[in-house]
Motif scaffolding. Structure first.
Motif, PDB file in Angstrom:
ATOM      1  N   ASN A 136      35.551 116.203 -33.201  1.00 56.67           N
ATOM      2  CA  ASN A 136      34.935 117.354 -32.558  1.00 56.67           C
ATOM      3  C   ASN A 136      34.556 117.098 -31.105  1.00 56.67           C
ATOM      4  O   ASN A 136      33.821 117.886 -30.514  1.00 56.67           O
ATOM      5  N   ASN A 137      35.047 115.979 -30.560  1.00 59.22           N
ATOM      6  CA  ASN A 137      34.842 115.654 -29.148  1.00 59.22           C
ATOM      7  C   ASN A 137      33.358 115.650 -28.776  1.00 59.22           C
ATOM      8  O   ASN A 137      32.956 116.136 -27.726  1.00 59.22           O
ATOM      9  N   ILE A 138      32.534 115.113 -29.664  1.00 57.06           N
ATOM     10  CA  ILE A 138      31.099 115.002 -29.409  1.00 57.06           C
ATOM     11  C   ILE A 138      30.837 113.660 -28.730  1.00 57.06           C
ATOM     12  O   ILE A 138      31.212 112.610 -29.244  1.00 57.06           O
ATOM     13  N   ASP A 139      30.204 113.717 -27.575  1.00 50.38           N
ATOM     14  CA  ASP A 139      29.974 112.504 -26.794  1.00 50.38           C
ATOM     15  C   ASP A 139      28.807 111.687 -27.328  1.00 50.38           C
ATOM     16  O   ASP A 139      28.886 110.456 -27.423  1.00 50.38           O
ATOM     17  N   LEU A 140      27.708 112.377 -27.639  1.00 52.18           N
ATOM     18  CA  LEU A 140      26.482 111.717 -28.066  1.00 52.18           C
ATOM     19  C   LEU A 140      25.851 112.517 -29.188  1.00 52.18           C
ATOM     20  O   LEU A 140      26.041 113.733 -29.278  1.00 52.18           O
ATOM     21  N   ALA A 141      25.078 111.843 -30.033  1.00 51.68           N
ATOM     22  CA  ALA A 141      24.423 112.543 -31.132  1.00 51.68           C
ATOM     23  C   ALA A 141      23.074 111.916 -31.431  1.00 51.68           C
ATOM     24  O   ALA A 141      22.907 110.696 -31.319  1.00 51.68           O
ATOM     25  N   PHE A 142      22.115 112.744 -31.797  1.00 50.61           N
ATOM     26  CA  PHE A 142      20.822 112.290 -32.280  1.00 50.61           C
ATOM     27  C   PHE A 142      20.833 112.468 -33.788  1.00 50.61           C
ATOM     28  O   PHE A 142      20.810 113.602 -34.290  1.00 50.61           O
ATOM     29  N   LEU A 143      20.884 111.353 -34.520  1.00 50.71           N
ATOM     30  CA  LEU A 143      21.087 111.392 -35.965  1.00 50.71           C
ATOM     31  C   LEU A 143      20.046 110.548 -36.686  1.00 50.71           C
ATOM     32  O   LEU A 143      19.517 109.576 -36.134  1.00 50.71           O
ATOM     33  N   LEU A 144      19.777 110.915 -37.938  1.00 50.88           N
ATOM     34  CA  LEU A 144      18.899 110.126 -38.787  1.00 50.88           C
ATOM     35  C   LEU A 144      19.648 108.907 -39.302  1.00 50.88           C
ATOM     36  O   LEU A 144      20.866 108.929 -39.437  1.00 50.88           O
ATOM     37  N   GLU A 145      18.910 107.858 -39.613  1.00 51.02           N
ATOM     38  CA  GLU A 145      19.552 106.664 -40.159  1.00 51.02           C
ATOM     39  C   GLU A 145      20.225 106.996 -41.492  1.00 51.02           C
ATOM     40  O   GLU A 145      19.850 107.930 -42.183  1.00 51.02           O
ATOM     41  N   ASP A 146      21.234 106.229 -41.807  1.00 52.67           N
ATOM     42  CA  ASP A 146      22.011 106.405 -43.042  1.00 52.67           C
ATOM     43  C   ASP A 146      22.842 107.684 -43.055  1.00 52.67           C
ATOM     44  O   ASP A 146      23.342 108.091 -44.102  1.00 52.67           O
ATOM     45  N   CYS A 159      13.228 107.202 -32.258  1.00 54.27           N
ATOM     46  CA  CYS A 159      11.890 107.490 -32.759  1.00 54.27           C
ATOM     47  C   CYS A 159      11.821 107.263 -34.258  1.00 54.27           C
ATOM     48  O   CYS A 159      12.839 107.169 -34.941  1.00 54.27           O
ATOM     49  N   ASP A 160      10.597 107.167 -34.748  1.00 56.76           N
ATOM     50  CA  ASP A 160      10.342 107.000 -36.172  1.00 56.76           C
ATOM     51  C   ASP A 160       9.794 108.304 -36.751  1.00 56.76           C
ATOM     52  O   ASP A 160       9.003 108.997 -36.097  1.00 56.76           O
ATOM     53  N   GLU A 161      10.223 108.608 -37.968  1.00 50.84           N
ATOM     54  CA  GLU A 161       9.703 109.763 -38.684  1.00 50.84           C
ATOM     55  C   GLU A 161       8.805 109.270 -39.821  1.00 50.84           C
ATOM     56  O   GLU A 161       9.283 108.628 -40.759  1.00 50.84           O
ATOM     57  N   LYS A 162       7.505 109.541 -39.757  1.00 49.04           N
ATOM     58  CA  LYS A 162       6.592 109.148 -40.824  1.00 49.04           C
ATOM     59  C   LYS A 162       6.468 110.306 -41.813  1.00 49.04           C
ATOM     60  O   LYS A 162       5.929 111.363 -41.475  1.00 49.04           O
ATOM     61  N   ILE A 163       6.976 110.078 -43.007  1.00 41.88           N
ATOM     62  CA  ILE A 163       7.085 111.137 -44.003  1.00 41.88           C
ATOM     63  C   ILE A 163       5.964 111.017 -45.039  1.00 41.88           C
ATOM     64  O   ILE A 163       5.726 109.941 -45.589  1.00 41.88           O
ATOM     65  N   HIS A 164       5.281 112.139 -45.299  1.00 38.65           N
ATOM     66  CA  HIS A 164       4.227 112.202 -46.308  1.00 38.65           C
ATOM     67  C   HIS A 164       4.594 113.246 -47.366  1.00 38.65           C
ATOM     68  O   HIS A 164       5.491 114.070 -47.172  1.00 38.65           O
ATOM     69  N   PHE A 165       3.847 113.245 -48.467  1.00 36.85           N
ATOM     70  CA  PHE A 165       4.029 114.217 -49.539  1.00 36.85           C
ATOM     71  C   PHE A 165       3.051 115.376 -49.369  1.00 36.85           C
ATOM     72  O   PHE A 165       1.871 115.166 -49.060  1.00 36.85           O
ATOM     73  N   GLU A 263       8.805 105.642 -43.665  1.00 33.55           N
ATOM     74  CA  GLU A 263       9.256 105.748 -42.279  1.00 33.55           C
ATOM     75  C   GLU A 263      10.771 105.841 -42.213  1.00 33.55           C
ATOM     76  O   GLU A 263      11.478 104.920 -42.627  1.00 33.55           O
ATOM     77  N   GLY A 264      11.247 106.964 -41.706  1.00 31.41           N
ATOM     78  CA  GLY A 264      12.652 107.130 -41.396  1.00 31.41           C
ATOM     79  C   GLY A 264      12.863 106.912 -39.910  1.00 31.41           C
ATOM     80  O   GLY A 264      11.905 106.854 -39.137  1.00 31.41           O
ATOM     81  N   LYS A 265      14.115 106.800 -39.486  1.00 36.38           N
ATOM     82  CA  LYS A 265      14.397 106.518 -38.080  1.00 36.38           C
ATOM     83  C   LYS A 265      15.453 107.482 -37.540  1.00 36.38           C
ATOM     84  O   LYS A 265      16.344 107.901 -38.262  1.00 36.38           O
ATOM     85  N   CYS A 266      15.294 107.798 -36.271  1.00 34.92           N
ATOM     86  CA  CYS A 266      16.257 108.648 -35.576  1.00 34.92           C
ATOM     87  C   CYS A 266      16.904 107.832 -34.465  1.00 34.92           C
ATOM     88  O   CYS A 266      16.227 107.075 -33.754  1.00 34.92           O
ATOM     89  N   TYR A 267      18.236 107.975 -34.313  1.00 36.14           N
ATOM     90  CA  TYR A 267      18.991 107.183 -33.344  1.00 36.14           C
ATOM     91  C   TYR A 267      19.785 108.075 -32.389  1.00 36.14           C
ATOM     92  O   TYR A 267      20.201 109.184 -32.749  1.00 36.14           O
ATOM     93  N   LEU A 268      19.985 107.561 -31.191  1.00 33.59           N
ATOM     94  CA  LEU A 268      20.963 108.121 -30.266  1.00 33.59           C
ATOM     95  C   LEU A 268      22.257 107.366 -30.513  1.00 33.59           C
ATOM     96  O   LEU A 268      22.320 106.153 -30.347  1.00 33.59           O
ATOM     97  N   VAL A 269      23.309 108.090 -30.922  1.00 34.93           N
ATOM     98  CA  VAL A 269      24.526 107.475 -31.454  1.00 34.93           C
ATOM     99  C   VAL A 269      25.734 107.876 -30.615  1.00 34.93           C
ATOM    100  O   VAL A 269      25.830 109.008 -30.130  1.00 34.93           O
ATOM    101  N   TYR A 270      26.665 106.926 -30.471  1.00 35.86           N
ATOM    102  CA  TYR A 270      27.943 107.241 -29.831  1.00 35.86           C
ATOM    103  C   TYR A 270      29.024 106.335 -30.425  1.00 35.86           C
ATOM    104  O   TYR A 270      28.737 105.231 -30.896  1.00 35.86           O
TER     105      TYR A 270
END
Length: 312
Positions: A136-146, A159-165, A263-270
């Motif tokens: 899809n010719n995407i240069d960069l992406a902000f994605l969750l881990e896994d 960044c980190d995502e702190k998840i609660h119930f 804690e989940g994580k978000c990444y800048l991916v290429y």
């Protein structure tokens, strides 16, 4: 031989279709076809087997693609080394953002980068659905881990995502309040599906134990999870800053406050196997510098990541 035509050839290879490549690049199909033909004429080889709906590489085309990929990368790197930060950034960036609470903050950083580089155009794609970045010719992406291929991507921790119930008073009224995490499998959980199709229903407890959550509703965005939780459909997992106003006004109750968050994580991916444009490199540097400044000033609610490169 023009490097722009070689880059267009790469886009056709990666999309597998002249029509799709033309749509993504916002070029007339006739223009793309003409430039491809000119490249084949100059090389005096046939690069593609042309079919009605798709195009496949010939042996010569496959050889040309594999040999020119590192050449384009080296050319772009040389351009970066020669110009440093003096030359203007131009061209077009396609950036994918998976819906996360920091989406607005990330968008504002992108806008700041555009303001500093007025010759640059940007296309933002916000999607919870899986996207093949190269196709899809995407240069960069902000994605969750896994949610991305670890062997084909380079990722920088954002960044980190702190998840609660959480649950609504209506749900608590009709169901016994879970006293411990071990009771959660007996409750109806609102499940989340990652963009890569995996359902987040296994919740780690300690170092060697995992709870498998069950529920009759699975969604792929936070807005739907929030609405389902507010209407008493089950127990959900969400970042606290995202729902703080509903906690304050009594519409949501946070469970297990004494237990540390997941804690989940978000990444800048290429893509690691694709040449990175000057605009992409500059944006990556800009984002990481902005994060570092944010970290030092302790501004905002975003969980700032360490300034480091993670090879996945």
């Amino acid at each position: 031989m023009k490097t722009e035509d070689i880059a267009l050839f790469h886009r056709i290879v990666e999309t597998g279709s002249l029509v799709e490549a033309a749509d993504i690049l916002n070029l007339p199909k006739s223009t793309l076809s003409r430039r491809l033909q000119a490249l084949e004429d100059e090389l005096n080889v046939k690069l593609f087997h042309r079919q009605s709906r798709a195009m496949s590489l010939t042996a010569s085309g496959s050889h040309f693609y594999s040999k020119t990929t590192p050449l384009l990368a080296a050319l772009e790197q040389t351009r970066t080394e020669l110009t440093g930060h003096k030359s203007d950034v131009s061209g077009h960036l396609r950036i994918l953002i998976v819906p996360v609470p920091e989406q607005l903050w990330i968008t504002r950083v992108i806008f700041d980068f555009m303001d500093q580089n007025p010759k640059l155009s940007v296309e933002l794609i916000v999607s919870a659905e899986p996207q093949n970045m190269i196709r899809n010719n995407i240069d960069l992406a902000f994605l969750l881990e896994d949610t991305f291929n670890e062997t084909e991507m380079v990722a920088r921790h954002i960044c980190d995502e702190k998840i609660h119930f959480f649950a609504s008073p209506d749900y608590i009224k009709n169901s016994p309040v879970p006293i411990s995490l071990e009771e959660l499998p007996n409750h109806n959980s609102i499940l989340f599906r990652y963009p890569n199709g995996r359902i987040f229903n296994n919740f780690p407890i300690g170092e060697d134990k995992v709870l498998t959550l069950k529920g009759n509703l699975c969604v792929n965005n936070l807005e739907a999870i929030l609405e389902a939780t507010l209407t008493g459909r089950g127990i959900s997992m969400m970042p606290r800053p995202y729902v703080q106003e509903f906690i304050d006004n009594g519409q949501l109750i946070m469970l297990f406050e004494e237990i540390g968050p997941f804690e989940g994580k978000c990444y800048l991916v290429y893509p690691s196997r694709r040449f990175i444009s000057l605009a992409s490199q500059r944006f990556i540097d800009f984002m990481m510098n902005t994060l570092e400044q944010h970290k030092q000033s302790n501004a905002g609610n975003i969980g700032i990541a360490a300034h480091g490169l993670i090879h996945r």
